[in-house]
Design an enzyme around this catalytic site. Sequence first.
Site, PDB file in Angstrom:
ATOM      1  N   LYS A   1       8.366   0.733   5.371  1.00 52.55           N
ATOM      2  CA  LYS A   1       7.209   1.526   4.914  1.00 52.55           C
ATOM      3  C   LYS A   1       5.902   0.956   5.448  1.00 52.55           C
ATOM      4  O   LYS A   1       5.754  -0.258   5.497  1.00 52.55           O
ATOM      5  CB  LYS A   1       7.172   1.469   3.375  1.00 52.55           C
ATOM      6  CG  LYS A   1       5.927   2.030   2.769  1.00 52.55           C
ATOM      7  CD  LYS A   1       5.219   1.047   1.820  1.00 52.55           C
ATOM      8  CE  LYS A   1       4.493  -0.048   2.507  1.00 52.55           C
ATOM      9  NZ  LYS A   1       3.525  -0.788   1.712  1.00 52.55           N
ATOM     10  N   THR A   2       4.998   1.717   5.868  1.00 53.06           N
ATOM     11  CA  THR A   2       3.566   1.422   6.005  1.00 53.06           C
ATOM     12  C   THR A   2       2.897   2.463   6.888  1.00 53.06           C
ATOM     13  O   THR A   2       3.414   2.811   7.963  1.00 53.06           O
ATOM     14  CB  THR A   2       3.234   0.012   6.557  1.00 53.06           C
ATOM     15  OG1 THR A   2       1.815  -0.102   6.639  1.00 53.06           O
ATOM     16  CG2 THR A   2       3.812  -0.314   7.921  1.00 53.06           C
TER      17      THR A   2
ATOM     18  N   ARG B 234       1.193  -5.812  -4.955  1.00 53.27           N
ATOM     19  CA  ARG B 234       1.211  -6.711  -3.801  1.00 53.27           C
ATOM     20  C   ARG B 234       1.655  -8.128  -4.161  1.00 53.27           C
ATOM     21  O   ARG B 234       1.412  -9.056  -3.386  1.00 53.27           O
ATOM     22  CB  ARG B 234      -0.174  -6.748  -3.155  1.00 53.27           C
ATOM     23  CG  ARG B 234      -0.603  -5.445  -2.493  1.00 53.27           C
ATOM     24  CD  ARG B 234      -1.728  -5.656  -1.508  1.00 53.27           C
ATOM     25  NE  ARG B 234      -2.216  -4.418  -0.927  1.00 53.27           N
ATOM     26  CZ  ARG B 234      -1.668  -3.829   0.129  1.00 53.27           C
ATOM     27  NH1 ARG B 234      -0.603  -4.351   0.699  1.00 53.27           N
ATOM     28  NH2 ARG B 234      -2.188  -2.705   0.601  1.00 53.27           N
TER      29      ARG B 234
ATOM     30  N   ASP C  46       0.411   1.905   8.484  1.00 52.62           N
ATOM     31  CA  ASP C  46      -0.203   1.193   9.610  1.00 52.62           C
ATOM     32  C   ASP C  46       0.607   1.315  10.907  1.00 52.62           C
ATOM     33  O   ASP C  46       0.077   1.079  11.982  1.00 52.62           O
ATOM     34  CB  ASP C  46      -0.366  -0.300   9.278  1.00 52.62           C
ATOM     35  CG  ASP C  46      -1.249  -0.511   8.069  1.00 52.62           C
ATOM     36  OD1 ASP C  46      -1.934   0.448   7.668  1.00 52.62           O
ATOM     37  OD2 ASP C  46      -1.254  -1.619   7.523  1.00 52.62           O
TER      38      ASP C  46
ATOM     39  N   ASP D 249       5.779  -7.917   5.691  1.00 53.97           N
ATOM     40  CA  ASP D 249       5.820  -9.070   4.786  1.00 53.97           C
ATOM     41  C   ASP D 249       6.843  -8.853   3.661  1.00 53.97           C
ATOM     42  O   ASP D 249       7.604  -9.754   3.327  1.00 53.97           O
ATOM     43  CB  ASP D 249       4.438  -9.322   4.166  1.00 53.97           C
ATOM     44  CG  ASP D 249       3.466  -9.900   5.189  1.00 53.97           C
ATOM     45  OD1 ASP D 249       3.931 -10.595   6.118  1.00 53.97           O
ATOM     46  OD2 ASP D 249       2.258  -9.646   5.078  1.00 53.97           O
TER      47      ASP D 249
ATOM     48  N   GLY E 277       0.817  -1.218   0.000  1.00 52.88           N
ATOM     49  CA  GLY E 277       0.000   0.000   0.000  1.00 52.88           C
ATOM     50  C   GLY E 277       0.847   1.263   0.000  1.00 52.88           C
ATOM     51  O   GLY E 277       1.965   1.280   0.527  1.00 52.88           O
TER      52      GLY E 277
END
Length: 548
Positions: free
Chosen positions: A198-199, A141, A201, A172, A77
């Site tokens: 990165k994320t 992804r 979240d 992941d 994402g």
Amino acid sequence: MQKSPLQIARGNYNPKMPVALQGSVAIQEGALTQSVADQDEIKQLFPNTYGLPVISLVPGDAQPFPAVNVGVILSGGQAPGGHNVIAGLFDGLKKINPESKLYGFLNGPSGLIENKYTELTADIIDEYRNTGGFDIIGSGRTKLEEPWQFDKGIEACKQLNIKAIVIIGGDDSNTNACVLAEYYKQKNAGIQVIGCPKTIDGDLKNAQIETSFGFDTACKVYGELIGNLQRDANSAKKYWHFIRLMGRSASHIALECALQAQPNICIISEEVEAKNLTLNDIVEQIVNVIVARADAGLNFGTILIPEGLIEFIPAMRRLIAELNDLLATNDEFNTLESDDEKRQYVKAKLSHESSQLYRDLPKGIARQLTLDRDPHGNVMVSQIETEKLLIEMVAKRLAIMKGEGTYKGKFSALNHFFGYEGRCAIPSNFDADYCYSLGRTAAMLIAEGKSGYMAIVQNLTKPADEWQAGGIPITMMMNMEKRNGKMKPVIQKALVDLEGEPFKYFAAHRDEWADAHASYIYPGPIQYYGPSEVCDQPTRTLKLEHQA
Ligand code: FBP
């Protein structure tokens, strides 16, 4: 291409960097490392990349480095700042040797396998400096985990004389980066692999990684929107806003937004699980606050809901697990045409308890639970409208209470989902600086011949020139976990720590925020220019964690 005045101004912004990256850089090797858990298994699986030393970048003497061709991949994402990682990598490689080249593999890891790439030249990079989005090369992804994919990668790299790959991704993707690094070392392929955290979240963090990039900007965008809704609610005094926030399983985003805006209610999935709460318990908690506020004449408020909540309610988790098994091994389901046929089919196959729960769910939610999983086997929680489910359940409960005379207020609810709004925002100064520094760090790790490392920047609550850049072996963050029925080496995902300072601060204040007349904070939009206390502040989460 037409640009707004802010876009033009951001194009000229010079990211701030740690002192060590400002001049000539040297590396310092620290102690040898071991994985966070399951040391024997991880060591056996990664004989070439296990136990490497931690690396710090420090000011040093200028050194000649040979030119190097590097490939970069954006994975998963979008997160604000990705373009700056690439810009930092580009500038770092050119600084090391102006003959170096940077290639971008297109649309995520599949670009490497399918050999789809573009050369990133200075003109292209300049267009994307300090911008949001991943559109410079696109993301995807596709999982990079099979040896045939790794071999395709070798072919693609040979063709372009690429000696290193940088994978910008979440837990992941970085796990897969480590598997790739190990494979290339075993095969003597002459290709280094470096990861970048990165994320939005915020769940890729640990003792070494203070925060993943993108979390800062995304939370500030959501914080602004929540503040705006609160001001509206406080003005019109007639709506309850149920706001679901992205973040997958972890509730870091919801928690950070709560710390920024002080809503009336914020649900934290990790607490729901720890307390073994049911959906009805959650509804009851919300209803209690609504009733108390109604008694004080306040028929409005804000409720934050983490998008992964549904997976943390034990009965729902069992239902989702059963659905995962059922749908993974069942082609028959996909041949069914109508939603109703699918619903009947699923109901008949589930255990008694899960079937009962599935039957009680509103049809829309039940359907969302059976949608395709992502390539990592995760339910796509961003598509499950938990906020609508909660509105429906809360409204029912309040109607009953009204009948009984225990609720005298007026309940009118609006639902919101904030996720995509923040993932590609123009990076905050924090993310612009952090990401650029990560890119520059990755370039240095490559020049020094490192592989199986993640680029890191620490000391992030201090001014940028005091930040410390370096690299940590990815194996250091790994443990063994069950994935799709098999034990696999993975980077530990960080959920909200209920003993951590950010949650403790929230827990100590949430009752005040629930019924107070005026505890809302209105964070306002991200500011890029102005005093440092307005423009350069890290998240509340990071500050509270560091304060501890
Ligand atoms: P990553 O883990 O890839 O960084 O994903 C971030 C995220 O925005 C999650 O918060 C969200 O659940 C998911 O992506 C949505 O996925 P998609 O972009 O496929 O709709």
